[in-house]
Design an enzyme around this catalytic site. Structure first.
Site: not given
Length: 311
Positions: A157, A251, A281
């Site tokens: 991320s 995501d 995610h």
């Protein structure tokens, strides 16, 4: 690009997580305290590795806390510098402790997990400066780390963004030499017009969450266009390290990560791209989800391949 439905294990893990959209009104500091308590419970029985050491290293604005994980065996071994996710606002050494331990066990690399400065107290470019300084430190201290001088950067991320940015900075500045970069659902090239945002915002991350993280991290629109904020804005990426780019089918950040992988390929950078079609995610830290273990095994295989000439 996405499966018919989210994997049942991921859906179960999502149901057990706190609702960020509801909790972020508390502000970053209370959120971090809640996360710390959750991390303590989650990490109560961690996977064993050869050794773990918490220490500080020199940084551009003071000492940077890091956690050094060493593999079993006599070594020497390659080094992975790891950057945790959390939107540049959340996340810590504790939030990704199990992930780092699994990566050590699967790859036989030493891992240096970096507790970089967080926004909004420390907006861009503080996290970038700490990430690059930590990578330089790892490259300059092979004896302490028991390193064979092999070096990779890995992150998920926001941490995936930092790994990509550090790779770009290293190419621009002539070092340190990075053998591989692994970007797990990185926050790069994001665009509200992307199909993945339109269809999947609200699955783990809402549009409001994405805006909140962005507003915490950036003080101006000019900062957002800086290539060291998002390497999609760089003029030239051809000199960066070979890459693994991982996305998740459900995501909202998926299309940005895909676009960055495609750009690297177009500029001659060796890339292995994989989209986990039934994942969301954050699945790398959903430790009871089988795909999380598969991801670590895949990353470890890529790292072993990157370092194979040294073995």
């Amino acid at each position: 690009m996405h499966a018919d439905e989210i994997h049942p294990q991921a859906r179960e893990a999502m149901a057990a997580q706190s609702d960020l959209s509801r909790l972020r009104r508390l502000g970053p500091k209370p959120l971090r305290l809640l996360a710390r308590a959750a991390n303590w419970w989650q990490n109560r029985d961690p996977p064993a590795v050869g050794g773990v050491e918490d220490r500080t290293i020199p940084g551009p604005a003071g000492k940077i806390p890091v956690r050094v994980y060493r593999p079993r065996g006599d070594g020497p071994s390659p080094t992975v510098v790891f950057f945790h996710g959390g939107g540049f606002v959340l996340g810590s050494l504790g939030s990704h402790d199990i992930l780092c331990r699994r990566l050590v066990r699967e790859s036989d690399c030493a891992v240096v997990s970096v507790d970089y400065r967080l926004a909004p107290e420390h907006p861009f470019p503080a996290a970038v400066e700490d990430a690059y300084a930590a990578t330089e430190w790892a490259a300059e201290n092979p004896d302490f780390l028991g390193s064979d001088r092999g070096l990779a950067v890995v992150g998920d991320s926001a941490g995936g963004t930092l790994a990509a940015v550090v790779s770009l900075m290293a190419a621009d500045r002539g070092g340190p030499d990075i053998d591989h970069q692994a970007l797990v659902y990185p926050a790069v090239g994001a665009d509200e017009r992307h199909e993945s945002v339109e269809r999947h915002a609200g699955t783990v991350l809402s549009k409001a969450d994405l805006t909140w993280f962005r507003d915490c991290y950036f003080e101006s629109d000019i900062d957002e266009r800086n290539p060291y904020a998002d390497p999609m804005h760089a003029r030239d990426c051809s000199g960066v390290a070979p890459a693994t780019v991982v996305t998740a089918g459900f995501d909202p950040l998926r299309d940005g990560g895909t676009a960055y992988a495609e750009r690297l390929v177009s500029e001659g950078v060796p890339v292995r791209y994989e989209n986990y079609e039934d994942m969301v995610h954050g699945f790398a830290t959903m430790y009871e989800v089988d795909r999380s273990r598969e991801l670590v095994a895949d990353l470890a295989a890529d790292l072993r391949g990157a370092f194979a000439p040294r073995e």
